[in-house]
Design an enzyme around this catalytic site. Sequence first.
Site: not given
Ligand code: PLP
Length: 421
Positions: A16, A144, A232, A261
């Site tokens: 990014y 996202y 998610d 995370k």
């Molecule tokens: N799902 C959500 C809600 C996220 O905020 C993110 C990343 O910010 C992801 C999936 C993707 O995670 P990663 O960056 O560990 O692939």
Amino acid sequence: MSDLVRRDRAVTWHPYTQHGLDDAPLAVRSARGATLTLEDGREIVDAISSWWTILHGHARPELIEAMRAQASRLDHVLFAGATHEPAVALAERLVALAPSGLTRVFYSDDGSTAVEVALKIALGAHVRRGEPERRVFVALDGGYHGDTFGAMSVGDPDPFFKDFDRLTFRVERVPCDATKIDAALERLGGAAAGVIVEPMVQGAGGMRFQNPEFLRDVRRVCDERRVPWIADEVMTGFGRTGRLFACRHAGVSPDLMCLAKGLTGGTYPLAVTLATDALFDAFRSHDRARALFHGHSFTANPIGCAVALASLELVEREDVPARLDRAGERIERELRALLPRDAPVADLRRMGGIVAYDLVGSGSGYLAIDPRALRARALELGVLLRPLGNVVYAMPPACIDAEGCSAVARAMTALATSRRD
Ligand code: PLP
């Protein structure tokens, strides 16, 4: 420019990052608690938990020790046809803590892969149940879910994924409204594969909050239409919203839940997709061809699992959701006191440890504002912030102290007023 940055510029490609524009990266020497120490000796408050990963704080001794001890015992082993104590113990713990009904844990590497796995489980289950035409997910505007192709498909293409529009699969995208989700499922009929939602907070889409009623409605609509709901919780998991999982605000259980995370306290790349027995059973068979054909080299890496277990112990012992909530509350209170009445700010909001506001007057969306001046201003004040377009937010680790919170509030205030200074 430091030697490290000069060398970095010659050989790396950052995520990014527009390399034709962006300022030199921060050269970070070490980190402890909520503080990053730069090569030049400056100390910076990590107000966004290093992309929402660092949960307790950097360099937490219990987590370092868990990794060290596990690495010396069993560093890695494949997870196909083999198992090990940390993977089983972590799965047991997650099943015990997760919303009810999530009984199976599939390991992967990061948030994007956790989402890929959830999508493949949902699609694969439909195929195995004789409904292969169920292929279209319903997802939210501003959602996202990661940067791999499945995750990009269910994410809002604007602005990140437009280049890949024609290669991603079809998704029905609707506003964050359960009646709209229901209408989309109705329209799709036998083609509906499921619904994917970031519960309570859409993160990268601009820290957009929902209310618990919405999640209860999503659950009801998915039940009525007999499609799985994927929650998610990659960003919201492990206390960020003030509850261990965001689904707990609404007392609902999804059919699939993605975590990453904060799973390892932010120390190590590890992710999980939790699934119901019903979904697991759709794949269980005497027919080898019906297995879930998905796996990564580092699936259930023992070091990652061991540090995740140690992190979960801290989450419970120290009541991390409550600590994050207190930190968020303090930042919000100080920010409200500092912000001038006429600051160009709208919708100052907080959920748990997430504090955000919208800058008004420069348009909205990720590309509306060039963030470089804002980031630089925050750094001058000793704070790492990365606004999402016109959305300025903080999401610090649980260990942040009163002084750190004040620094974050001051920096967020400065960003609101910097353009008229
Ligand atoms: N799902 C959500 C809600 C996220 O905020 C993110 C990343 O910010 C992801 C999936 C993707 O995670 P990663 O960056 O560990 O692939």
